[in-house]
Scaffold this motif. Structure first.
Motif, short mmCIF file in Angstrom:
data_model
loop_
_atom_site.label_atom_id
_atom_site.label_comp_id
_atom_site.label_asym_id
_atom_site.label_seq_id
_atom_site.Cartn_x
_atom_site.Cartn_y
_atom_site.Cartn_z
N UNK A 159 0.85 -1.19 0.00
CA UNK A 159 0.00 0.00 0.00
C UNK A 159 0.88 1.23 0.00
N UNK A 160 0.46 2.20 -0.77
CA UNK A 160 1.20 3.44 -0.86
C UNK A 160 0.22 4.56 -0.49
N UNK B 119 2.70 -1.37 -6.20
CA UNK B 119 2.05 -0.50 -5.22
C UNK B 119 0.56 -0.32 -5.51
N UNK B 120 -0.21 -0.17 -4.44
CA UNK B 120 -1.62 0.19 -4.56
C UNK B 120 -1.72 1.64 -4.08
N UNK B 121 -2.12 2.53 -4.97
CA UNK B 121 -2.16 3.94 -4.58
C UNK B 121 -3.40 4.25 -3.74
N UNK B 122 -3.18 4.87 -2.59
CA UNK B 122 -4.32 5.28 -1.76
C UNK B 122 -4.15 6.77 -1.44
N UNK B 123 -5.14 7.56 -1.77
CA UNK B 123 -5.12 8.98 -1.42
C UNK B 123 -6.36 9.26 -0.59
N UNK B 124 -6.18 9.88 0.57
CA UNK B 124 -7.35 10.26 1.36
C UNK B 124 -7.38 11.78 1.50
#
Lengths: 368, 374
Positions: A159-160, B119-124
């Motif tokens: 996870x990035x 990678x798994x992109x996570x934006x919060x």
């Protein structure tokens, strides 16, 4: 006509500020409260009290425990010797959480098996408990990843994670702009909600009604102190938020101020409505609280509106603070321009127009 | 007891009671206000994020990407919105249409099969930092569940050096209602106590009836008792109503004993009424007393009592300041009595602090009222 209103405005200011005690009660608490609440209102977990029970003597578990000892989120308040000590400690609030590493940990790890650890958290404050748990999880998963990397293993996917507008996720950045909306409301309401009721109780409001002043002129006279004090105190609070708390002000003050003025006007409308509804100060005080408390809760100041059930979410649309709270947070952190919060601005303007008109009407048509 | 004291106090209570009944606002404060506030607080205050709007961007619909994205549809925590490109998703985030983005790039499946650890992109959206953190926690949960599932499918067990087992005591489902509703009672009782009494003594001074009372044979203690008792009875009525609602409507468990809950609540009510009397006596003007009550009761009880913001996380100076807030002690007692049980090591020190504050307020009221006789 102009000097008639001016005379009334001067009289209203004198009524509010001539008395030293009432002057102090209006001006001092908001500044003091901003400083205190700005520090107090935080959802960030810092120095959470942690107790460690490590029954293992190997280097592996020492290394793991060391990660907890060194993290800024936790502060080790004690090392326990037996499992029986955990429950009484947490019961009396001596520790928020306990980390329990069993006697087999290092030997299990040496054999290539998983070392099982247990974490026990005080759930009395469910939010703190969740934050602590997330914190523990991230320490453990970092540790796992490093250990795995030593053996050349890689996780199948990673996870990035990033956060926009508030990269370190400091809850103060969220709360302090909220306090601007909160205190602006309280100050404005304090100034307006008691003003008509006080004259009703003293009997001077009837005298005001028989003067040549028209209801809308009385409205202007009664609204001016609220507008000046509300916007003035809000400006002071904004300055403290920016220069003392160092909250980034990404957006423009020129878009924030029109919204602030409309917000203060809507609160003045509510305050004068409450005030002209009441026959005594006691009733006005009750009315003020009947508005303040729901308005704060429904605004999303402390807990998100999205978490409320649908019928409560519908109620929030009546709350002027809801709109300004969104606007002030977005202008501060996201730098949102007016095109991004237009849909928050117009409902607030309607609330202001309706409440001010209602208040004017109530001057002459009181209930009893 | 001095002769006639009982009679005089009774007369005073009767007078006060008539005033209460004739102005409907006191009855409203004692019964309507707690009901309304409990409903609004009980339903409105929740820290459990559910149905978080999240944008899912899956650039290549291969089996790995789809199985990962599928996890978001199966949990109550997320209400996913499938979007085609990261640009669309970023616009949605900027317009507050979603609170976060999960982004699987077109080479996710390929790199996964090559064991490249894609990678798994996570934006919060970090504006609401607390919710953002909870969202990150949920995403981690889904990610970890997916890794385990993938390992199982391949016939292996996901072997990590440390396995974490977690237990959250007293509130295993981590329902924020269970922790918030007891605190709400403290905020409500603070308001009721202060609102009922903040104006009553100032009113007598303002109208000149206090002087009239003081020249009669009635003593200061008798006046204060006569004022305290009716409002105490009203407040206890409101309290009983709130507790019954907390229990029946919000199903908050009561693990401690009822008598201890009632006893500590009566103690707190006595302190809260004392605070109202104190404001009323010090300022002697209804207008100023009302101003002070507005700025000094609700917000401190709301923010500094530990009802929602954890006192342990505050800076030391502020933690020191919270000791001046009576609600702080009551919140501690309530959260423990409701969720844990009769833990005397929590109840006793907090109750002692309440006794101290109550003695201070009532003592000051007594002193200040007597002084004016001279």
């Amino acid at each position: 006509m102009g000097h008639r209103i001016l005379a009334l405005i001067i009289k209203e200011f004198l009524a509010l500020f001539r008395d030293k005690k009432s002057r102090m009660a209006v001006i001092v608490p908001p500044i003091f409260q901003l400083l205190v609440f700005g520090y107090a209102a935080t959802f960030d977990l810092e120095h959470a009290a942690l107790a460690i029970l490590n029954e293992d003597t190997g280097g592996f578990s020492r290394d793991l425990a060391g990660r907890f000892e060194r993290s800024s989120g936790f502060e080790v308040v004690g090392y326990l010797r037996s499992e029986a000590e955990i429950a009484p400690l947490i019961d009396r609030g001596g520790a928020l959480l306990a980390l329990h590493i069993g006697p087999q940990c290092s030997s299990d790890a040496a054999r290539g098996e998983s070392c099982n650890i247990q974490v026990l958290i005080d759930g009395r404050n469910s939010n703190t408990a969740m934050l602590a748990l997330n914190y523990v999880r991230s320490i453990v998963s970092d540790f796992n990843e490093e250990r795995a990397a030593l053996n050349g293993a890689k996780l199948p996917a990673r996870l990035n994670m990033r956060a926009w507008f508030n990269p370190n996720l400091e809850s103060r950045w969220f709360i302090v702009p909220g306090i601007i909306a909160l205190l602006a409301m309280i100050v404005t309401l304090v100034v307006t909600a008691l003003s008509v009721a006080r004259e009703r109780e003293a009997g001077t409001f009837d005298q005001l009604l028989v003067t040549p002043l028209r209801p809308w002129e009385i409205l202007i006279g009664k609204a001016m102190p609220g507008l000046l004090v509300g916007v003035g105190e809000a400006s002071l609070i904004i300055a403290v938020a920016v220069f003392w708390f160092k909250i980034p002000l990404v957006g423009q003050l020129s878009v924030l101020y029109p919204a602030l003025i409309i917000y203060v006007l809507s609160i003045i409308g509510v305050g004068l409505m409450i005030s002209s509804f009441s026959a005594t100060l006691q009733q006005a005080l009750l009315g003020a609280f009947l508005f303040i408390v729901p308005a704060v809760i429904l605004s999303g100041f402390s807990t998100p509106i999205a978490n409320m059930p649908a019928f409560m979410q519908a109620l929030t649309y009546l709350d002027p603070m809801r709109y300004f709270l969104t606007i002030v947070r977005r202008v501060f952190l996201e730098g949102a321009g007016i095109e991004y919060f237009w849909h928050d601005l117009w409902p607030m303007s309607i609330i202001a127009a309706v409440t001010l008109a209602m208040a004017t009407w109530l001057f002459r048509h009181r209930m009893y | 007891m001095k002769p006639g004291r009982l009679l005089r106090v009774k007369g005073m209570i009767r007078k006060e009671w008539l005033q209460v009944i004739r102005d409907p606002s006191s009855i409203a404060i004692a019964f309507f206000l707690p009901m309304l506030l409990l409903l609004i607080f009980g339903y409105g205050v929740s820290l459990d994020a559910k149905n978080v709007r999240i944008a899912l961007v899956v650039e290549q619909a291969d089996s790995q990407s789809l199985s990962f994205a599928g996890g978001f549809y199966q949990t109550p925590y997320f209400a996913p919105l499938a979007l085609n490109s990261i640009q669309e998703a970023e616009t949605a985030l900027r317009q507050s249409k979603v609170d976060g983005i999960v982004w699987l790039r077109h080479n996710f499946g390929r790199d996964y099969l090559r064991k490249d650890s894609p990678p798994i992109g996570v934006i919060v959206n970090g504006v609401d930092a607390n919710t953002a953190r909870l969202i990150e926690g949920y995403v981690q949960g889904i990610w970890f569940g997916w890794l385990e599932q993938q390992a199982e499918r391949a016939g292996k067990k996901l072997q990590s050096p440390v396995q974490l087992e977690q237990r959250i005591w007293y509130n295993p489902e981590v329902r924020s209602t269970d922790f918030l509703v007891p605190g709400v009672l403290a905020v409500i009782m603070t308001l009721i106590g202060a609102l009922l009494t903040a104006l009553v003594i100032a009113r007598e001074w303002e109208r000149g009836t206090m002087e009239a009372l003081l020249v009669t044979r009635i003593s200061v203690v008798e006046i204060l008792l006569g004022k305290l008792i009716p409002y105490f009875i009203l407040g206890m009525g409101g309290l009983a109503l709130s507790m019954a609602m907390a229990h029946s409507l919000f199903h908050v468990p009561l693990r401690g004993s009822l008598w201890l809950l009632l006893a500590t609540s009566a103690l707190f009510l006595w302190v809260a009424l004392g605070m109202g009397f104190f404001i009323s006596t010090i300022f002697k003007s209804q207008f100023v007393a009302a101003l002070v009550a507005m700025v000094s009761t609700f917000l401190p009880a709301f923010i500094l009592s530990g009802f929602i913001f954890d006192i342990q996380s505050m800076p030391p100076i502020i933690q020191g300041l919270t000791h001046l807030i009576a609600a702080r002690y009551y919140v501690s007692i309530l959260q423990t009595l409701f969720l844990v049980g009769d833990v005397w090591s929590v109840v006793l020190p907090n109750a002692a602090a309440l006794v101290g504050m109550g003695l201070f307020f009532h003592g000051m009221v007594y002193r200040k009222t007597r002084k004016n006789l001279e």
